[in-house]
Enzyme design. Structure first.
Site, PDB file in Angstrom:
ATOM      1  N   GLY A 177      11.932  -0.985   1.522  1.00  8.92           N
ATOM      2  CA  GLY A 177      10.741  -0.647   0.748  1.00  8.92           C
ATOM      3  C   GLY A 177       9.550  -1.538   1.053  1.00  8.92           C
ATOM      4  O   GLY A 177       8.833  -1.968   0.146  1.00  8.92           O
ATOM      5  N   LEU A 178       9.302  -1.801   2.328  1.00  9.13           N
ATOM      6  CA  LEU A 178       8.276  -2.773   2.714  1.00  9.13           C
ATOM      7  C   LEU A 178       6.873  -2.194   2.811  1.00  9.13           C
ATOM      8  O   LEU A 178       5.903  -2.944   2.893  1.00  9.13           O
ATOM      9  CB  LEU A 178       8.640  -3.382   4.076  1.00  9.13           C
ATOM     10  N   SER A 179       6.738  -0.862   2.834  1.00  8.47           N
ATOM     11  CA  SER A 179       5.456  -0.251   3.193  1.00  8.47           C
ATOM     12  C   SER A 179       4.736   0.305   1.977  1.00  8.47           C
ATOM     13  O   SER A 179       4.855   1.483   1.642  1.00  8.47           O
ATOM     14  CB  SER A 179       5.670   0.845   4.242  1.00  8.47           C
ATOM     15  N   ARG A 211      -5.746   1.291   5.826  1.00 11.16           N
ATOM     16  CA  ARG A 211      -5.198   0.369   6.817  1.00 11.16           C
ATOM     17  C   ARG A 211      -6.044   0.275   8.083  1.00 11.16           C
ATOM     18  O   ARG A 211      -5.945  -0.708   8.813  1.00 11.16           O
ATOM     19  CB  ARG A 211      -3.780   0.812   7.207  1.00 11.16           C
ATOM     20  N   GLY A 254       2.156   2.056  -0.088  1.00 10.91           N
ATOM     21  CA  GLY A 254       1.307   3.186   0.304  1.00 10.91           C
ATOM     22  C   GLY A 254       2.080   4.295   0.980  1.00 10.91           C
ATOM     23  O   GLY A 254       1.574   5.397   1.140  1.00 10.91           O
ATOM     24  N   ASN A 255       3.326   3.997   1.395  1.00 14.84           N
ATOM     25  CA  ASN A 255       4.202   4.985   2.016  1.00 14.84           C
ATOM     26  C   ASN A 255       5.244   5.372   0.969  1.00 14.84           C
ATOM     27  O   ASN A 255       6.166   4.615   0.675  1.00 14.84           O
ATOM     28  CB  ASN A 255       4.859   4.379   3.263  1.00 14.84           C
ATOM     29  N   HIS A 299      -1.499   7.345   6.915  1.00 12.59           N
ATOM     30  CA  HIS A 299      -2.080   7.530   8.241  1.00 12.59           C
ATOM     31  C   HIS A 299      -2.586   8.966   8.371  1.00 12.59           C
ATOM     32  O   HIS A 299      -2.076   9.874   7.702  1.00 12.59           O
ATOM     33  CB  HIS A 299      -1.043   7.287   9.354  1.00 12.59           C
ATOM     34  N   HIS A 352       5.273  -7.086   8.085  1.00 15.45           N
ATOM     35  CA  HIS A 352       6.433  -6.785   8.921  1.00 15.45           C
ATOM     36  C   HIS A 352       6.047  -6.061  10.200  1.00 15.45           C
ATOM     37  O   HIS A 352       6.791  -6.102  11.187  1.00 15.45           O
ATOM     38  CB  HIS A 352       7.488  -5.988   8.132  1.00 15.45           C
ATOM     39  N   GLU A 359      -4.214   0.754  13.401  1.00 14.54           N
ATOM     40  CA  GLU A 359      -2.890   1.351  13.238  1.00 14.54           C
ATOM     41  C   GLU A 359      -2.492   2.232  14.421  1.00 14.54           C
ATOM     42  O   GLU A 359      -1.552   3.016  14.340  1.00 14.54           O
ATOM     43  CB  GLU A 359      -2.845   2.153  11.936  1.00 14.54           C
ATOM     44  N   CYS A 390       5.632  10.259  14.045  1.00 17.68           N
ATOM     45  CA  CYS A 390       5.682   8.789  13.964  1.00 17.68           C
ATOM     46  C   CYS A 390       6.507   8.194  15.096  1.00 17.68           C
ATOM     47  O   CYS A 390       6.276   7.062  15.519  1.00 17.68           O
ATOM     48  CB  CYS A 390       6.292   8.357  12.632  1.00 17.68           C
ATOM     49  N   ASN A 445      12.554   6.519   5.464  1.00 13.88           N
ATOM     50  CA  ASN A 445      11.690   5.335   5.513  1.00 13.88           C
ATOM     51  C   ASN A 445      10.234   5.721   5.738  1.00 13.88           C
ATOM     52  O   ASN A 445       9.393   4.861   5.985  1.00 13.88           O
ATOM     53  CB  ASN A 445      12.152   4.389   6.628  1.00 13.88           C
TER      54      ASN A 445
END
Length: 448
Positions: free
Chosen positions: A21-23, A215, A25-26, A251, A138, A175, A372, A366
């Protein structure tokens, strides 16, 4: 004009693929944090897509994953001792930091770099600028290794020019190709570079999102365009709609996709749609092929349905003039509104004549779909011959990489497993072997 084609280089999913769960906004990344991942299944799902596209006649390449957990970053942040001790201390005192340096996010190579084909650049070489990805820690540690892998894949300086990433500051947040599309009649001729940005960094009065971060800045896109030697008359800049960023469209490739003479986008994708269309048509000019603007009405597909299904995070592949196939994740078939729209699309008058579905659940969980996973590189015949041939997908490489995954990857991984020293050893052994399979040389810091 040289004969040219578009190659897709997909990121190979790394051995530490996990859900942390690092992103911010995603939405998918946040919703699936703490679940068990399956690195082996993720890698095989990606390989299956690569092989299928190669079998369809498209040029398909492979980009190697990065070393994870990234011990050099932990050392730079003050951890000392053996690798095992560093992992233990990071897990105890900074578990989210350990998760960040263990992320397999480099699999999403749409963010790896911005690529300008030789038909567009002043020196008639293909230019690469790795994205600094400064908005997420990350991902911000990726660009040096990304640059090394791109140089090992596209080595010949007669045909390829490699730049360093832009300075890692928010003002120049970049990005990569997730916010860049190229339109053209033929891949070998001069095209239109379409850069999409989330905000103007130097204009604090300009619209920007309020909940999730923008971003990518227009200043970053302008810098890349200058660096690549693009003609100002063949470049168009458009701002993402801040409201859709706040809805989870982190994005542009989550809300729009384009290729050759087709731009497929949601009605709410851009801040000023009329301006975007007018400027693209002006840059397109009087060419022999019509420019197709395929706008999906919100009445047919909502922004939320677009995000849930990743309808626009699809690969739009050209098989010839006005003959395109759309590669979508299985989630599109499971969304009734999206599936109804796609069925009408392929039977209508657009150049999109076929939809191909792939199971990419591990990546989708993810927050990354088909688009992507790939970096697009338009290449002349001579440039294609100059690529490192060991990185191009074929029957032999597909078999070797599947055997490699079976040998080195785990079937299940939780965030707590990132502290296991054996995972680091397994990952390094896998990558060391992979550099020989792909003839990359020593691109990782752990290699002598």
């Amino acid at each position: 004009m040289s004969t040219a084609t578009e190659a897709n280089f997909d990121g190979l999913v790394g051995p530490t693929h996990n859900y942390s769960g690092l992103s911010f906004g995603n939405v998918a990344s946040l919703n699936n944090s703490a679940r068990a991942s399956n690195p082996k299944a993720a890698a095989k799902q990606g390989l299956t897509k690569m092989k299928a596209l190669a079998d369809m006649g498209f040029v398909q390449g492979v980009l190697a994953p990065h070393e994870r957990p990234h011990i050099p970053t932990l050392r730079r942040l003050g951890f000392r001792g053996s690798d095992a001790h560093i992992l233990q201390q990071a897990a105890k005192h900074a578990p989210k930091l350990l998760a960040a340096v263990s992320s397999a996010s480099c699999m999403w190579t749409a963010n790896a770099a911005t690529v300008s084909p030789s038909g567009d650049t002043s020196d008639q070489r293909v230019h690469f600028t790795p994205a600094n990805l400064v908005n997420k820690f990350h991902r911000s540690i990726e660009h040096e290794t990304t640059g090394a892998i791109l140089r090992a894949t596209f080595r010949d300086e007669r045909h390829f020019a490699h730049h360093d990433a832009l300075p890692s500051v928010d003002t120049l947040g970049d990005e990569g190709a997730a916010n860049h599309t190229r339109f053209c009649h033929d891949y070998g001729e001069q095209g239109v570079a379409f850069f999409v940005y989330g905000m103007e960094a130097f204009n604090t009065h300009a619209p920007r999102p309020r909940t999730f971060p923008a971003r990518h800045t227009v200043e970053a896109s302008q810098a890349v365009a200058r660096q690549h030697g693009l003609s100002a008359h063949q470049v168009v800049y458009a701002q993402q709609n801040p409201a859709v960023i706040d809805a989870g469209v982190f994005h542009n490739d989550v809300i729009a996709v384009g290729n050759r003479n087709a731009h497929f986008y949601h009605q709410d994708a851009f801040l000023d749609t009329a301006k975007m269309k007018a400027e693209l048509l002006t840059a397109w000019g009087d060419r022999t092929s019509k420019f197709h603007l395929i706008e999906v009405p919100r009445a047919d597909v909502s922004v939320q349905d677009s995000i849930q299904s990743y309808l626009f995070n699809s690969q739009l592949l050209s098989r010839g003039d006005d003959d395109m196939v759309l590669v979508v994740p299985g989630e599109c078939e499971n969304n009734s509104a999206v599936w109804a729209y796609l069925n009408g699309l392929v039977t209508g008058h657009s150049p999109i004549n076929e939809v191909k579905i792939f199971d990419l659940k591990q990546s989708m969980s993810n927050g990354g779909g088909p688009a992507c996973l790939r970096l697009r590189v338009a290449l002349t015949d001579a440039e294609r011959q100059a690529i490192n041939p060991a990185t191009l997908m074929n029957d032999t490489l597909f078999e070797r990489l599947n055997l490699w995954v079976d040998k080195h990857y785990r079937d299940e991984l939780y965030e707590k497993d990132l502290a296991d020293p054996m995972l680091l050893i397994e990952s390094r052994n896998a990558l060391d072997e992979l550099t020989r399979l792909l003839n990359l040389g020593n691109v990782y810091e752990f290699q002598p």
